[in-house]
Design a protein around this motif. Structure first.
Motif, PDB file in Angstrom:
ATOM      1  N   UNK A  29       0.860  -1.184   0.000  1.00 38.38           N
ATOM      2  CA  UNK A  29       0.000   0.000   0.000  1.00 38.38           C
ATOM      3  C   UNK A  29       0.893   1.230   0.000  1.00 38.38           C
ATOM      4  N   UNK A  30       0.528   2.230  -0.785  1.00 35.42           N
ATOM      5  CA  UNK A  30       1.323   3.460  -0.840  1.00 35.42           C
ATOM      6  C   UNK A  30       0.399   4.670  -0.885  1.00 35.42           C
ATOM      7  N   UNK A  31       0.797   5.718  -0.163  1.00 39.38           N
ATOM      8  CA  UNK A  31       0.093   7.000  -0.157  1.00 39.38           C
ATOM      9  C   UNK A  31       1.128   8.068  -0.509  1.00 39.38           C
ATOM     10  N   UNK A  32       0.888   8.807  -1.587  1.00 35.16           N
ATOM     11  CA  UNK A  32       1.842   9.799  -2.079  1.00 35.16           C
ATOM     12  C   UNK A  32       1.282  11.194  -1.867  1.00 35.16           C
ATOM     13  N   UNK A  33       2.153  12.104  -1.447  1.00 38.31           N
ATOM     14  CA  UNK A  33       1.776  13.502  -1.256  1.00 38.31           C
ATOM     15  C   UNK A  33       2.455  14.357  -2.313  1.00 38.31           C
ATOM     16  N   UNK A  34       1.685  15.210  -2.969  1.00 41.16           N
ATOM     17  CA  UNK A  34       2.176  16.171  -3.963  1.00 41.16           C
ATOM     18  C   UNK A  34       3.020  15.510  -5.051  1.00 41.16           C
ATOM     19  N   UNK A  35       2.360  14.738  -5.907  1.00 43.78           N
ATOM     20  CA  UNK A  35       3.022  14.072  -7.028  1.00 43.78           C
ATOM     21  C   UNK A  35       3.092  15.008  -8.231  1.00 43.78           C
ATOM     22  N   UNK A  36       4.257  15.040  -8.854  1.00 43.23           N
ATOM     23  CA  UNK A  36       4.412  15.707 -10.144  1.00 43.23           C
ATOM     24  C   UNK A  36       5.204  14.750 -11.020  1.00 43.23           C
ATOM     25  N   UNK A  37       4.595  14.279 -12.110  1.00 40.80           N
ATOM     26  CA  UNK A  37       5.234  13.303 -12.990  1.00 40.80           C
ATOM     27  C   UNK A  37       5.291  13.894 -14.395  1.00 40.80           C
ATOM     28  N   UNK A  38       6.448  13.739 -15.059  1.00 42.67           N
ATOM     29  CA  UNK A  38       6.609  14.285 -16.406  1.00 42.67           C
ATOM     30  C   UNK A  38       7.391  13.316 -17.275  1.00 42.67           C
ATOM     31  N   UNK A  39       7.000  13.253 -18.543  1.00 40.05           N
ATOM     32  CA  UNK A  39       7.691  12.408 -19.516  1.00 40.05           C
ATOM     33  C   UNK A  39       7.936  13.223 -20.774  1.00 40.05           C
ATOM     34  N   UNK A  75       4.670  15.510 -21.375  1.00 38.49           N
ATOM     35  CA  UNK A  75       3.431  15.045 -20.753  1.00 38.49           C
ATOM     36  C   UNK A  75       3.610  15.281 -19.267  1.00 38.49           C
ATOM     37  N   UNK A  76       2.614  15.852 -18.612  1.00 43.96           N
ATOM     38  CA  UNK A  76       2.744  16.188 -17.198  1.00 43.96           C
ATOM     39  C   UNK A  76       1.470  15.815 -16.453  1.00 43.96           C
ATOM     40  N   UNK A  77       1.643  15.169 -15.304  1.00 45.76           N
ATOM     41  CA  UNK A  77       0.508  14.836 -14.433  1.00 45.76           C
ATOM     42  C   UNK A  77       0.848  15.318 -13.032  1.00 45.76           C
ATOM     43  N   UNK A  78      -0.020  16.159 -12.482  1.00 47.40           N
ATOM     44  CA  UNK A  78       0.168  16.657 -11.120  1.00 47.40           C
ATOM     45  C   UNK A  78      -1.020  16.221 -10.279  1.00 47.40           C
ATOM     46  N   UNK A  79      -0.708  15.741  -9.062  1.00 49.77           N
ATOM     47  CA  UNK A  79      -1.750  15.357  -8.110  1.00 49.77           C
ATOM     48  C   UNK A  79      -1.394  16.034  -6.788  1.00 49.77           C
TER      49      UNK A  79
END
Length: 189
Positions: A78-88, A100-104
């Motif tokens: 199980x994983x809980x992530x805080x302030x994710x920013x992913x880019x490709x 490509x960018x995904x921010x959560x």
């Protein structure tokens, strides 16, 4: 309009569901399944916090289109992530280099049986009840026997910058996510 007979539809649906279930099992047992080709792209993730349970970290390889790359496999029940920013990085015909960018934002990203293939990661972490030097085959059925690994009951990682080749999970939730394609120079991560 065409017509599909009930039995034929049920047969096609059953084959599709079996194929999907098989891929899900393969992903849960060792990351990306062998029949999925990776994109040859190493992408970046930045997280301000990651809290995980049932942690396994071991060495292995991810197969890219042109070659194999050495990675650390990070597994979390199980994983809980805080302030994710992913880019490709992506190259689009007629538009050139983009990202490509995904921010959560916040604590809105969680996953069950999360597996990350990471050629590199930087940041801090605290492991609860770690066991270092474990045979990786005891941590993951797809890991090569004799490879080096770490197991822990829990992890608290912070200010992580991760270079990744692959991510898989049995379940992934990203509430309030923001997905976009931006100029490479204007990406947030």
């Amino acid at each position: 309009m065409g017509h599909i007979k009930g039995k034929r539809f049920a047969g096609i649906l059953a084959v599709g569901l079996l194929a999907t279930a098989g891929t899900g099992v393969a992903m849960a047992q060792g990351g990306i399944s062998a029949n999925l080709a990776l994109s040859n792209t190493i992408f970046s993730q930045e997280v301000s916090g990651l809290d995980g349970e049932g942690v396994a970290i071991f060495v292995g390889t991810d197969k890219l289109r042109d070659s194999d790359v050495a990675v650390s496999k990070l597994k979390f029940k199980k994983a809980q992530v805080t302030d994710l920013c992913m880019a490709a990085p992506v190259k689009l015909p007629g538009l050139g280099d983009k990202k490509f960018q995904m921010k959560v934002p916040g604590q809105n990203f969680s996953a069950d049986n999360l597996v990350i293939g990471a050629p590199g990661l930087n940041g801090g972490m605290t492991l609860i009840k770690p066991q270092i030097g474990v045979d990786a085959s005891q941590l993951d059925g797809g890991a090569q026997a004799g490879q080096w690994g770490i197991s822990a009951d829990q992890i608290h990682a912070f200010d992580q910058k991760i270079k990744a080749t692959s991510i898989s999970a049995d379940k992934l939730t990203a509430a309030g996510s923001q997905v976009s394609v931006v100029d490479a120079s204007k990406a947030d991560c």
